[in-house]
Design a protein around this motif. Structure first.
Motif, PDB file in Angstrom:
ATOM      1  N   ALA A 306      60.777  59.302 124.899  1.00  0.00           N
ATOM      2  CA  ALA A 306      61.173  58.637 123.657  1.00  0.00           C
ATOM      3  C   ALA A 306      59.939  58.344 122.808  1.00  0.00           C
ATOM      4  O   ALA A 306      60.044  57.983 121.655  1.00  0.00           O
ATOM      5  CB  ALA A 306      61.911  57.348 123.978  1.00  0.00           C
ATOM      6  N   ALA A 307      58.747  58.514 123.397  1.00  0.00           N
ATOM      7  CA  ALA A 307      57.534  58.107 122.691  1.00  0.00           C
ATOM      8  C   ALA A 307      56.975  59.225 121.814  1.00  0.00           C
ATOM      9  O   ALA A 307      56.021  59.030 121.082  1.00  0.00           O
ATOM     10  CB  ALA A 307      56.486  57.677 123.696  1.00  0.00           C
ATOM     11  N   ASP A 308      57.548  60.415 121.865  1.00  0.00           N
ATOM     12  CA  ASP A 308      57.029  61.563 121.124  1.00  0.00           C
ATOM     13  C   ASP A 308      57.140  61.314 119.613  1.00  0.00           C
ATOM     14  O   ASP A 308      58.241  61.150 119.093  1.00  0.00           O
ATOM     15  CB  ASP A 308      57.875  62.790 121.520  1.00  0.00           C
ATOM     16  N   PRO A 309      55.994  61.286 118.879  1.00  0.00           N
ATOM     17  CA  PRO A 309      56.080  60.990 117.440  1.00  0.00           C
ATOM     18  C   PRO A 309      56.866  62.050 116.664  1.00  0.00           C
ATOM     19  O   PRO A 309      57.340  61.785 115.567  1.00  0.00           O
ATOM     20  CB  PRO A 309      54.609  60.947 116.992  1.00  0.00           C
ATOM     21  N   ARG A 310      57.038  63.247 117.277  1.00  0.00           N
ATOM     22  CA  ARG A 310      57.822  64.280 116.573  1.00  0.00           C
ATOM     23  C   ARG A 310      59.290  63.878 116.424  1.00  0.00           C
ATOM     24  O   ARG A 310      60.014  64.456 115.623  1.00  0.00           O
ATOM     25  CB  ARG A 310      57.710  65.621 117.307  1.00  0.00           C
ATOM     26  N   MET A 311      59.713  62.886 117.215  1.00  0.00           N
ATOM     27  CA  MET A 311      61.097  62.409 117.078  1.00  0.00           C
ATOM     28  C   MET A 311      61.351  61.913 115.654  1.00  0.00           C
ATOM     29  O   MET A 311      62.488  61.849 115.200  1.00  0.00           O
ATOM     30  CB  MET A 311      61.390  61.280 118.068  1.00  0.00           C
ATOM     31  N   SER A 312      60.257  61.530 114.945  1.00  0.00           N
ATOM     32  CA  SER A 312      60.415  61.061 113.567  1.00  0.00           C
ATOM     33  C   SER A 312      61.003  62.145 112.673  1.00  0.00           C
ATOM     34  O   SER A 312      61.657  61.842 111.677  1.00  0.00           O
ATOM     35  CB  SER A 312      59.064  60.618 113.002  1.00  0.00           C
ATOM     36  N   ILE A 369      54.231  58.234 110.110  1.00  0.00           N
ATOM     37  CA  ILE A 369      54.042  58.582 111.531  1.00  0.00           C
ATOM     38  C   ILE A 369      53.735  60.075 111.655  1.00  0.00           C
ATOM     39  O   ILE A 369      52.806  60.490 112.353  1.00  0.00           O
ATOM     40  CB  ILE A 369      55.302  58.206 112.354  1.00  0.00           C
ATOM     41  N   LEU A 370      54.526  60.889 110.935  1.00  0.00           N
ATOM     42  CA  LEU A 370      54.322  62.343 111.021  1.00  0.00           C
ATOM     43  C   LEU A 370      52.951  62.732 110.457  1.00  0.00           C
ATOM     44  O   LEU A 370      52.243  63.559 111.040  1.00  0.00           O
ATOM     45  CB  LEU A 370      55.437  63.077 110.273  1.00  0.00           C
ATOM     46  N   GLY A 371      52.584  62.112 109.336  1.00  0.00           N
ATOM     47  CA  GLY A 371      51.296  62.432 108.708  1.00  0.00           C
ATOM     48  C   GLY A 371      50.137  62.060 109.621  1.00  0.00           C
ATOM     49  O   GLY A 371      49.233  62.864 109.862  1.00  0.00           O
ATOM     50  N   GLU A 372      50.195  60.838 110.151  1.00  0.00           N
ATOM     51  CA  GLU A 372      49.031  60.344 110.895  1.00  0.00           C
ATOM     52  C   GLU A 372      49.007  60.820 112.342  1.00  0.00           C
ATOM     53  O   GLU A 372      47.962  61.216 112.850  1.00  0.00           O
ATOM     54  CB  GLU A 372      49.015  58.807 110.864  1.00  0.00           C
ATOM     55  N   ARG A 373      50.185  60.811 113.001  1.00  0.00           N
ATOM     56  CA  ARG A 373      50.156  61.054 114.456  1.00  0.00           C
ATOM     57  C   ARG A 373      50.489  62.475 114.843  1.00  0.00           C
ATOM     58  O   ARG A 373      50.152  62.927 115.921  1.00  0.00           O
ATOM     59  CB  ARG A 373      51.065  60.056 115.163  1.00  0.00           C
ATOM     60  N   VAL A 374      51.186  63.212 113.967  1.00  0.00           N
ATOM     61  CA  VAL A 374      51.503  64.611 114.302  1.00  0.00           C
ATOM     62  C   VAL A 374      50.549  65.546 113.565  1.00  0.00           C
ATOM     63  O   VAL A 374      49.914  66.414 114.154  1.00  0.00           O
ATOM     64  CB  VAL A 374      52.975  64.956 113.976  1.00  0.00           C
ATOM     65  N   LEU A 375      50.416  65.336 112.227  1.00  0.00           N
ATOM     66  CA  LEU A 375      49.550  66.230 111.439  1.00  0.00           C
ATOM     67  C   LEU A 375      48.092  65.784 111.442  1.00  0.00           C
ATOM     68  O   LEU A 375      47.212  66.489 110.964  1.00  0.00           O
ATOM     69  CB  LEU A 375      50.066  66.304 109.990  1.00  0.00           C
ATOM     70  N   ARG A 376      47.829  64.576 111.998  1.00  0.00           N
ATOM     71  CA  ARG A 376      46.464  64.034 112.086  1.00  0.00           C
ATOM     72  C   ARG A 376      45.791  63.907 110.723  1.00  0.00           C
ATOM     73  O   ARG A 376      44.591  64.154 110.573  1.00  0.00           O
ATOM     74  CB  ARG A 376      45.579  64.902 112.999  1.00  0.00           C
ATOM     75  N   LEU A 377      46.553  63.548 109.698  1.00  0.00           N
ATOM     76  CA  LEU A 377      45.974  63.303 108.379  1.00  0.00           C
ATOM     77  C   LEU A 377      45.315  61.923 108.401  1.00  0.00           C
ATOM     78  O   LEU A 377      45.686  61.074 109.211  1.00  0.00           O
ATOM     79  CB  LEU A 377      47.083  63.330 107.314  1.00  0.00           C
ATOM     80  N   PRO A 378      44.368  61.683 107.476  1.00  0.00           N
ATOM     81  CA  PRO A 378      43.784  60.335 107.446  1.00  0.00           C
ATOM     82  C   PRO A 378      44.833  59.314 107.022  1.00  0.00           C
ATOM     83  O   PRO A 378      45.786  59.660 106.332  1.00  0.00           O
ATOM     84  CB  PRO A 378      42.676  60.445 106.396  1.00  0.00           C
ATOM     85  N   ARG A 379      44.657  58.061 107.407  1.00  0.00           N
ATOM     86  CA  ARG A 379      45.611  57.007 107.043  1.00  0.00           C
ATOM     87  C   ARG A 379      45.719  56.859 105.538  1.00  0.00           C
ATOM     88  O   ARG A 379      44.747  56.961 104.838  1.00  0.00           O
ATOM     89  CB  ARG A 379      45.138  55.660 107.622  1.00  0.00           C
TER      90      ARG A 379
END
Ligand SMILES: Cc1cc2nc3c(=O)[nH]c(=O)nc-3n(C[C@H](O)[C@H](O)[C@H](O)COP(=O)(O)OP(=O)(O)OC[C@H]3O[C@@H](n4cnc5c(N)ncnc54)[C@H](O)[C@@H]3O)c2cc1C
Length: 379
Positions: A306-312, A369-379
């Motif tokens: 359930a912790a997978d950020p892709r769930m977003s 969440i998708l930007g920061e934790r999946v795509l690794r974009l800056p905050r």
């Protein structure tokens, strides 16, 4: 990744289809989504009893507490029920949030007291997380639990609490160490909603239903036996709840294929299925199918995480698609959508769809969440 059904999954599906053709659906049962209204409770409870008798209750709970179904089996179940317009369980918060959290973090006596009554639909839970000043930024919550004797007195206000007006217990986040870092010093409690000092005030929604509430807590006494997980480690529990919530809300879009088929039939009946309608319909149909396969892919890749950020992706896309499908239905129904019985169901779907992009984390938060934790974009 292998998207074919295994022999065990095929067997599961055919047993389920057999059961669904034979089971007696309780009078008045409708697909009320994740939370029943008070008026849905009798039919919802009767349906939960049928699910228990058939062996289809608590599919996501590991054995021996629940049925221990695989993620793919849970997906097959969700799809089959959505196709028939039936709810998956009495209450989403009880079955998919409280139950699994009690299994993961509860003591032996909490498991004993809560799990079986929840599974049987005899005990309903609500989620006392959001506050007027803490929604997207949940860690800024200000409900306090002040030490008193060997327990605490809880004071504060919660809001948007689905089902609180009939719930037996609440999954409550409160600050036990006000001076600690904002993610620390929060504790999760299991609070009986009948405790002195708990006041529930229903909120009337724009779709006419009353599913959520304001909850006021005024020196509500809780003891060490009510703590879920460890003292001061409630943020960990909260993250687990929020991940589960996102995943489940994302899966609600599985029913959109059936809804789109209904819209197409209505357009054909009204002779409105012209090229413009068909292009719009086909685009939505394609996106619903993509979402469906993405859901299966996540399940097959990551199992039950359930912790997978892709769930977003699922939560974001399914809630936005729900609004678009309802908008297409509105255009086809015309005046019937605005007024009268013919469009009543779609009016509800359309209005409730606005809540879907807010509940369980807004669309903006899912994009963050998708930007920061999946795509690794800056905050
Ligand atoms: C149908 C429904 C049922 C619900 N049920 C429950 C329940 O049972 N229990 C419970 O505890 N809560 C429940 N909620 C509350 C829900 O979790 C919150 O509404 C949600 O988290 C948003 O918080 P908020 O309403 O305080 O909005 P805010 O956090 O105040 O956000 C306001 C706006 O600012 C935007 N925003 C905020 N922060 C950022 C950021 N960092 N970047 C970009 N944009 C940002 C948001 O996207 C939003 O558009 C429910 C909500 C709905 C709609």
């Amino acid at each position: 990744m292998d998207l074919r059904l295994t022999p065990a999954e095929q067997d599961f599906r055919s047993r389920l289809e057999d059961w669904l053709t034979q089971v007696e659906v309780p009078a008045g049962l409708r697909d009320y989504g994740s939370t029943p209204t008070r008026e849905d409770l009798d039919a919802g409870r009767a349906w939960q009893r049928r699910l228990v008798e058939g062996g289809w209750a608590a599919l996501s709970w590991p054995s021996p507490f629940g049925a221990g179904a695989t993620p793919s089996e849970q997906a097959l179940f969700a799809e089959a029920l959505a196709r028939r317009g039936l709810p998956r369980q009495l209450s989403f918060v009880s079955m998919e949030l409280a139950g699994p959290i009690i299994i993961a973090y509860g003591s032996a006596s909490q498991r004993e007291a809560f799990l079986e009554p929840i599974r049987r639909g005899e005990q309903i839970w609500c989620q006392l997380f959001s506050e007027p000043g803490a929604g997207s930024d949940l860690a800024s919550l200000s409900t306090r639990a002040r030490a008193a004797g060997d327990g605490w007195l809880v004071s504060g206000q919660k809001v948007w609490t689905s089902g609180a007006h009939y719930a037996d217990y609440g999954l409550l986040l409160a600050r036990t160490e006000p001076l600690a870092d904002r993610h620390r010093g929060i504790t999760c409690f299991a609070v009986p909603m009948g405790t002195a000092g708990v006041t529930v005030r229903p909120v009337k929604q724009m779709d006419g239903e009353s599913k959520f509430n304001e909850v006021f807590l005024d020196d509500v006494a809780v003891g060490p036996g009510d703590v879920l997980g460890e003292l001061g480690r409630g943020w960990e529990v909260a993250l687990s709840v929020l991940g589960r919530e996102r995943r489940m809300l994302g899966s609600l879009a599985i029913g959109l294929g059936a809804a789109l088929t209904e819209v197409r039939r209505e357009a054909e009946r009204r002779r409105l299925d012209d090229a413009v309608f068909r292009a719009r319909w086909a685009s939505l149909w394609g996106r619903v199918q993509l979402l469906r396969w993405t859901w299966f892919r996540f399940l097959s890749d990551r199992g039950d995480s359930a912790a997978d950020p892709r769930m977003s992706v699922l939560k974001l896309t399914s809630s936005e698609l729900q609004q678009e499908v309802a908008r297409l239905a509105a255009d086809i129904l015309g005046l019937d959508f605005v007024y009268g019985d013919a469009g009543a169901r779609w009016r509800r779907v359309f209005l409730a769809g606005h809540g879907a992009t807010i509940a369980g984390g807004t669309s903006e938060i899912q994009r963050n969440i998708l930007g920061e934790r999946v795509l690794r974009l800056p905050r």
